[in-house]
Design a protein around this motif. Structure first.
Motif, PDB file in Angstrom:
ATOM      1  N   UNK A  33       0.830  -1.197   0.000  1.00 13.42           N
ATOM      2  CA  UNK A  33       0.000   0.000   0.000  1.00 13.42           C
ATOM      3  C   UNK A  33       0.864   1.246   0.000  1.00 13.42           C
ATOM      4  N   UNK A  34       1.931   1.235   0.793  1.00 14.76           N
ATOM      5  CA  UNK A  34       2.826   2.385   0.834  1.00 14.76           C
ATOM      6  C   UNK A  34       3.456   2.635  -0.535  1.00 14.76           C
ATOM      7  N   UNK A  35       3.940   1.564  -1.168  1.00 19.70           N
ATOM      8  CA  UNK A  35       4.588   1.736  -2.474  1.00 19.70           C
ATOM      9  C   UNK A  35       3.592   2.261  -3.507  1.00 19.70           C
ATOM     10  N   UNK A  36       2.372   1.738  -3.470  1.00 17.40           N
ATOM     11  CA  UNK A  36       1.372   2.187  -4.436  1.00 17.40           C
ATOM     12  C   UNK A  36       0.965   3.632  -4.190  1.00 17.40           C
ATOM     13  N   UNK A  37       0.827   4.010  -2.913  1.00 18.48           N
ATOM     14  CA  UNK A  37       0.443   5.389  -2.595  1.00 18.48           C
ATOM     15  C   UNK A  37       1.547   6.364  -2.952  1.00 18.48           C
ATOM     16  N   UNK A  38       2.804   5.932  -2.815  1.00 21.14           N
ATOM     17  CA  UNK A  38       3.916   6.797  -3.183  1.00 21.14           C
ATOM     18  C   UNK A  38       3.944   7.058  -4.693  1.00 21.14           C
ATOM     19  N   UNK A  39       3.499   6.088  -5.474  1.00 22.56           N
ATOM     20  CA  UNK A  39       3.525   6.221  -6.930  1.00 22.56           C
ATOM     21  C   UNK A  39       2.191   6.710  -7.493  1.00 22.56           C
ATOM     22  N   UNK A  40       1.286   7.170  -6.622  1.00 21.36           N
ATOM     23  CA  UNK A  40      -0.048   7.578  -7.079  1.00 21.36           C
ATOM     24  C   UNK A  40       0.040   8.732  -8.064  1.00 21.36           C
ATOM     25  N   UNK A  41      -0.850   8.696  -9.042  1.00 17.17           N
ATOM     26  CA  UNK A  41      -0.869   9.750 -10.057  1.00 17.17           C
ATOM     27  C   UNK A  41      -1.309  11.091  -9.477  1.00 17.17           C
ATOM     28  N   UNK A  42      -2.176  11.043  -8.462  1.00 20.79           N
ATOM     29  CA  UNK A  42      -2.688  12.264  -7.840  1.00 20.79           C
ATOM     30  C   UNK A  42      -2.347  12.234  -6.353  1.00 20.79           C
ATOM     31  N   UNK A  43      -1.134  12.617  -5.974  1.00 24.95           N
ATOM     32  CA  UNK A  43      -0.725  12.508  -4.568  1.00 24.95           C
ATOM     33  C   UNK A  43      -1.526  13.393  -3.627  1.00 24.95           C
ATOM     34  N   UNK A  44      -2.076  14.494  -4.116  1.00 18.47           N
ATOM     35  CA  UNK A  44      -2.834  15.349  -3.213  1.00 18.47           C
ATOM     36  C   UNK A  44      -4.091  14.648  -2.721  1.00 18.47           C
TER      37      UNK A  44
END
Length: 446
Positions: free
Chosen positions: A67-78
């Motif tokens: 989950x951390x890795x996917x959230x770090x690579x999210x297209x819309x981090x905001x």
């Protein structure tokens, strides 16, 4: 927690607030956008995620690492940043994982049972964890039926001997069989809820008369049916089950009648189809859904569960598989489907979570709801029931039920129904045509 500061109306992360270049982030080694500050948002996401996982035991921390890795690579981090800071589901994630055990569906089910708000947060969190492979996928609508039964038996424990076997040996098997043919929708759970609730309503009515189900008579049953809404006729399934098990007499309940949907005229049908295929003013999702409705008579519950896996290419032509038989798509619709997959804007969680739905929902890993798509089609002048009836009658005139059923994903009995209706409509048309010609025929003789 990393604080977000505004410098001259621009977003940047706390460590960059005193930096000479407000767009340069010394922690992430790059420059943030002057409009969005994406890299600084991403840095804040990393900091919050590290804080979220830092105090967890090794097991849950390792489980949530994807989950951390996917959230770090999210297209819309905001979007992720807002979720981490304000969402009840994010707090729930930390609280459940901090207990020191690996998260399971059962844990989330337990939390969901504590209240409606908790259920909403849990469903959102569950969808997120399933989308990134942290929890295995399961049919949530089947699980919802079991939870509804458990809640009902908690409120009415005296009916456990009647309701429990009925749901486990009648309602659930049929729901599972339907799930093998198509993806589940909320309507499937509501179908089961209605049967459970009407059974409880009948038992409560009999209890108010100091009667048990075994003492109920046909007359009392008919009085109860006549005094309430038509949904009470759904109790037929329950009474058939209890009669077979010897818990009641063979009480008769007629099938709940359904009004035949009126169709639309042929010219209106083709005008609507041409509008969906060619009118660029219509939203793309409305054009695709409307075309599938007006070409193939697909029910909205089927349209929303279509994925990219239902599309394929054969002999340089795009096909769609609505059931077991691939159907070659006409070029305008094939182009629209390609645009829907490749060009449709994916904002927020739609852009941050993987998925193959042609009509993705607002929650992670979910498809769009029937009610939402129905509102969109209706707002743009596409009558749903009438359009579907028109298409199925036309197709039933051209193809036998054995061909129509596997082509469109219909049950053979349903295909036979449309075949009979098509024959009735065609006979009525010929009779009306003959009368019209007779009225225009000039009188014979002098």
């Amino acid at each position: 927690m990393v604080l977000i500061a505004h410098i001259g109306g621009r977003r940047t992360c706390g460590p960059c607030a005193g930096h000479p270049d407000p767009y340069a982030c010394p922690r992430c080694g790059g420059s943030s956008s002057p409009l969005t500050g994406d890299l600084c948002d991403r840095f804040a996401v990393a900091h919050l995620l590290d804080g979220l996982l830092h105090d967890l035991p090794p097991g849950p921390a390792a489980q949530l690492a994807p989950l951390r890795e996917a959230r770090m690579a999210a297209e819309h981090p905001r979007t992720v940043l807002t979720w981490l800071r304000t969402s009840a589901s994010a707090r729930l994630l930390h609280e459940t994982a901090a207990c020191g055990q690996l998260l399971t569906h059962v844990d989330l089910d337990t939390v969901a049972g504590s209240g409606r708000g908790a259920a909403q947060s849990t469903d959102y969190l569950r969808g997120l964890l399933v989308a990134f492979g942290i929890l295995p996928p399961r049919d949530e609508h089947l699980a919802a039926i079991e939870r509804h039964l458990a809640r009902t038996l908690t409120r009415h424990p005296k009916y456990a001997m009647l309701l429990g076997p009925y749901v486990r040996w009648s309602v659930m098997p049929r729901a599972r069989r339907r799930a093998t043919r198509s993806a589940s929708t909320r309507g499937r759970a509501r179908w089961a809820y209605t049967r459970i609730n009407t059974a409880v309503a009948l038992l409560e009515h009999l209890a108010s008369l100091d009667l048990t189900l075994s003492e109920a008579t046909q007359l009392e049953n008919e009085r109860w049916l006549a005094a309430g809404p038509s949904t009470r006729y759904e109790v037929r399934d329950f009474l058939v089950c209890t009669a077979r098990r010897g818990h009641s007499d063979d009480l008769l309940v007629p099938h709940r009648g359904k009004a035949e949907a009126e169709g639309i005229d042929e010219d209106t049908h083709w005008d609507l189809l041409q509008q969906c295929l060619h009118d660029e003013c219509l939203p793309l999702d409305v054009r695709v859904a409307g075309s599938l409705l007006l070409l193939f008579g697909q029910h909205l519950t089927h349209i929303i569960t279509l994925t990219t896996g239902h599309l394929d290419h054969q002999d340089s032509h795009q096909t769609i598989r609505l059931d077991s038989t691939p159907i070659r798509l006409p070029q305008p619709l094939a182009t629209l489907l390609t645009r829907l997959i490749d060009q449709q804007p994916r904002q927020g969680w739609r852009g941050n979570t993987p998925g193959t739905w042609l009509f993705p929902g607002s929650r992670p890993g979910t498809h769009r709801s029937v009610s939402s798509l129905a509102r969109a089609l209706t707002e743009h002048g596409i009558p749903i029931r009438a359009s579907r009836a028109t298409v199925l009658v036309q197709l039933a005139q051209e193809m036998p039920p054995a061909v129509l059923a596997p082509l469109l994903g219909l049950h053979v009995i349903t295909a036979l129904h449309w075949r009979r209706r098509a024959a009735t409509d065609w006979t009525a048309y010929l009779q009306a045509r003959q009368r019209a010609l007779a009225d225009r025929r000039p009188p014979s003789g002098p």
